[in-house]
Scaffold this motif. Sequence first.
Motif, PDB file in Angstrom:
ATOM      1  N   LEU A 101       0.953  -1.172  -0.047  1.00 29.12           N
ATOM      2  CA  LEU A 101      -0.067  -0.060   0.026  1.00 29.12           C
ATOM      3  C   LEU A 101       0.929   1.061   0.007  1.00 29.12           C
ATOM      4  O   LEU A 101       1.542   1.313   0.941  1.00 29.12           O
ATOM      5  CB  LEU A 101      -0.856  -0.095   1.471  1.00 29.12           C
ATOM      6  N   LEU A 102       0.880   1.841  -1.065  1.00 31.45           N
ATOM      7  CA  LEU A 102       1.763   2.949  -1.204  1.00 31.45           C
ATOM      8  C   LEU A 102       0.996   4.390  -0.402  1.00 31.45           C
ATOM      9  O   LEU A 102       1.990   5.104   0.239  1.00 31.45           O
ATOM     10  CB  LEU A 102       1.901   3.482  -2.640  1.00 31.45           C
ATOM     11  N   ASN A 103      -0.225   4.429  -0.677  1.00 31.25           N
ATOM     12  CA  ASN A 103      -0.824   5.649   0.172  1.00 31.25           C
ATOM     13  C   ASN A 103       0.105   6.883  -0.355  1.00 31.25           C
ATOM     14  O   ASN A 103       0.221   7.831   0.589  1.00 31.25           O
ATOM     15  CB  ASN A 103      -0.695   5.617   1.867  1.00 31.25           C
ATOM     16  N   GLU A 104       0.413   6.806  -1.442  1.00 27.93           N
ATOM     17  CA  GLU A 104       1.021   8.007  -2.118  1.00 27.93           C
ATOM     18  C   GLU A 104       0.436   8.440  -3.449  1.00 27.93           C
ATOM     19  O   GLU A 104      -0.394   7.863  -4.067  1.00 27.93           O
ATOM     20  CB  GLU A 104       2.487   7.553  -2.415  1.00 27.93           C
ATOM     21  N   LYS A 105       0.674   9.704  -3.619  1.00 27.04           N
ATOM     22  CA  LYS A 105       0.021  10.315  -5.003  1.00 27.04           C
ATOM     23  C   LYS A 105      -1.345  10.066  -5.259  1.00 27.04           C
ATOM     24  O   LYS A 105      -1.836   9.282  -5.903  1.00 27.04           O
ATOM     25  CB  LYS A 105       0.852   9.836  -6.104  1.00 27.04           C
TER      26      LYS A 105
ATOM     27  N   TYR B  32       8.098  10.581   2.785  1.00 26.17           N
ATOM     28  CA  TYR B  32       7.639  10.894   1.395  1.00 26.17           C
ATOM     29  C   TYR B  32       6.843  12.110   1.642  1.00 26.17           C
ATOM     30  O   TYR B  32       5.884  12.356   2.632  1.00 26.17           O
ATOM     31  CB  TYR B  32       6.802   9.739   1.077  1.00 26.17           C
ATOM     32  N   ILE B  34       4.472  15.448  -0.638  1.00 23.31           N
ATOM     33  CA  ILE B  34       3.824  15.665  -1.827  1.00 23.31           C
ATOM     34  C   ILE B  34       3.115  17.108  -1.742  1.00 23.31           C
ATOM     35  O   ILE B  34       2.797  17.201  -0.475  1.00 23.31           O
ATOM     36  CB  ILE B  34       2.559  14.572  -2.246  1.00 23.31           C
ATOM     37  N   TYR B  36       0.309  19.537  -3.378  1.00 21.13           N
ATOM     38  CA  TYR B  36      -1.061  19.545  -4.150  1.00 21.13           C
ATOM     39  C   TYR B  36      -1.525  20.968  -4.281  1.00 21.13           C
ATOM     40  O   TYR B  36      -1.173  21.966  -3.449  1.00 21.13           O
ATOM     41  CB  TYR B  36      -2.266  18.826  -3.294  1.00 21.13           C
ATOM     42  N   PHE B  46      -2.402  16.814  -8.027  1.00 19.39           N
ATOM     43  CA  PHE B  46      -0.888  16.657  -7.563  1.00 19.39           C
ATOM     44  C   PHE B  46      -0.042  17.216  -8.428  1.00 19.39           C
ATOM     45  O   PHE B  46      -0.369  17.885  -9.679  1.00 19.39           O
ATOM     46  CB  PHE B  46      -0.818  15.246  -8.263  1.00 19.39           C
ATOM     47  N   ASP B  49       6.294  15.367  -6.147  1.00 17.88           N
ATOM     48  CA  ASP B  49       6.492  14.737  -4.785  1.00 17.88           C
ATOM     49  C   ASP B  49       7.904  14.280  -4.703  1.00 17.88           C
ATOM     50  O   ASP B  49       8.520  14.603  -5.686  1.00 17.88           O
ATOM     51  CB  ASP B  49       5.610  13.421  -4.861  1.00 17.88           C
ATOM     52  N   LYS B  93       4.049  11.454   4.453  1.00 18.03           N
ATOM     53  CA  LYS B  93       3.508  10.274   4.795  1.00 18.03           C
ATOM     54  C   LYS B  93       4.391   9.828   5.929  1.00 18.03           C
ATOM     55  O   LYS B  93       6.000   9.766   5.565  1.00 18.03           O
ATOM     56  CB  LYS B  93       3.591   9.257   3.755  1.00 18.03           C
ATOM     57  N   THR B  98       0.184   4.205   6.539  1.00 15.29           N
ATOM     58  CA  THR B  98      -0.429   5.340   7.122  1.00 15.29           C
ATOM     59  C   THR B  98      -0.755   6.364   6.021  1.00 15.29           C
ATOM     60  O   THR B  98       0.006   6.307   4.970  1.00 15.29           O
ATOM     61  CB  THR B  98       0.676   6.083   8.096  1.00 15.29           C
ATOM     62  N   ALA B  99      -1.640   6.995   6.288  1.00 19.34           N
ATOM     63  CA  ALA B  99      -2.249   7.874   5.091  1.00 19.34           C
ATOM     64  C   ALA B  99      -1.504   9.137   5.019  1.00 19.34           C
ATOM     65  O   ALA B  99      -0.760   9.609   6.092  1.00 19.34           O
ATOM     66  CB  ALA B  99      -3.718   8.237   5.399  1.00 19.34           C
ATOM     67  N   LEU B 100      -1.654   9.907   3.980  1.00 21.76           N
ATOM     68  CA  LEU B 100      -1.033  11.446   3.914  1.00 21.76           C
ATOM     69  C   LEU B 100      -1.701  12.180   4.871  1.00 21.76           C
ATOM     70  O   LEU B 100      -2.890  12.055   5.315  1.00 21.76           O
ATOM     71  CB  LEU B 100      -1.290  11.740   2.529  1.00 21.76           C
TER      72      LEU B 100
END
Lengths: 117, 112
Positions: A101-105, B32, B34, B36, B46, B49, B93, B98-100
């Motif tokens: 699960l990347l949970n990215e982009k 990570y 990113i 937006y 997007f 990133d 992240k 885990t979520a952003l």
Amino acid sequence: DTAVSQTPKYLVTQMGNDKSIKCEQNLGHDTMYWYKQDSKKFLKIMFSYNNKELIINETVPNRFSPKSPDKAHLNLHINSLELGDSAVYFCASSPTKGPILLNEKLFFGSGTQLSVL
Amino acid sequence: GESVGLHLPTLSVQEGDNSIINCAYSNSASDYFIWYKQESGKGPQFIIDIRSNMDKRQGQRVTVLLNKTVKHLSLQIAATQPGDSAVYFCAEKVEAGTALIFGKGTTLSVSS
């Protein structure tokens, strides 16, 4: 068009009602999300689903119940709506890398503005 | 709670200027990041990133810089145009699975 689409765009309802917001993505992603954006534009994760399974549930009241009939759809049902539920709700999806699960982009839908009167 | 924030809620620039939007994060384990862009009435879109093993990444007219020492992230927009007017969010992240986590957003206004 490849996209994340959610309906309706606007939802005005009375306190105490039950309402649903639908979301569909045709990007082939395995992970879908619901985010809530408040009046100050702050975006906060509510739920995350991967292949129809709940992955993340961020202390959201149990009046909010997500439903994922398949990996391309993640609907949000809200019971007994309260004034504080007024916000913009965004559906999003993201790709995975095999089982990871990347949970990215994240790719976001255009939002549903919910107004509870 | 939020661990990502922005230094300024609003930024006003003239068309053609370069814009720099800043973001501070608090979790040194974040790997990570990113950016937006959100235009009025639309969902976040997007921009670019970057992973924590990099300190700079360039896109079309945009550059993201990451300074892990001071836990700072910035978005540079070259030759800013009126169409760049929007709210800009950084997100991080913290760990796998885990979520952003989004910051509060900076509203960029470009005048011609």
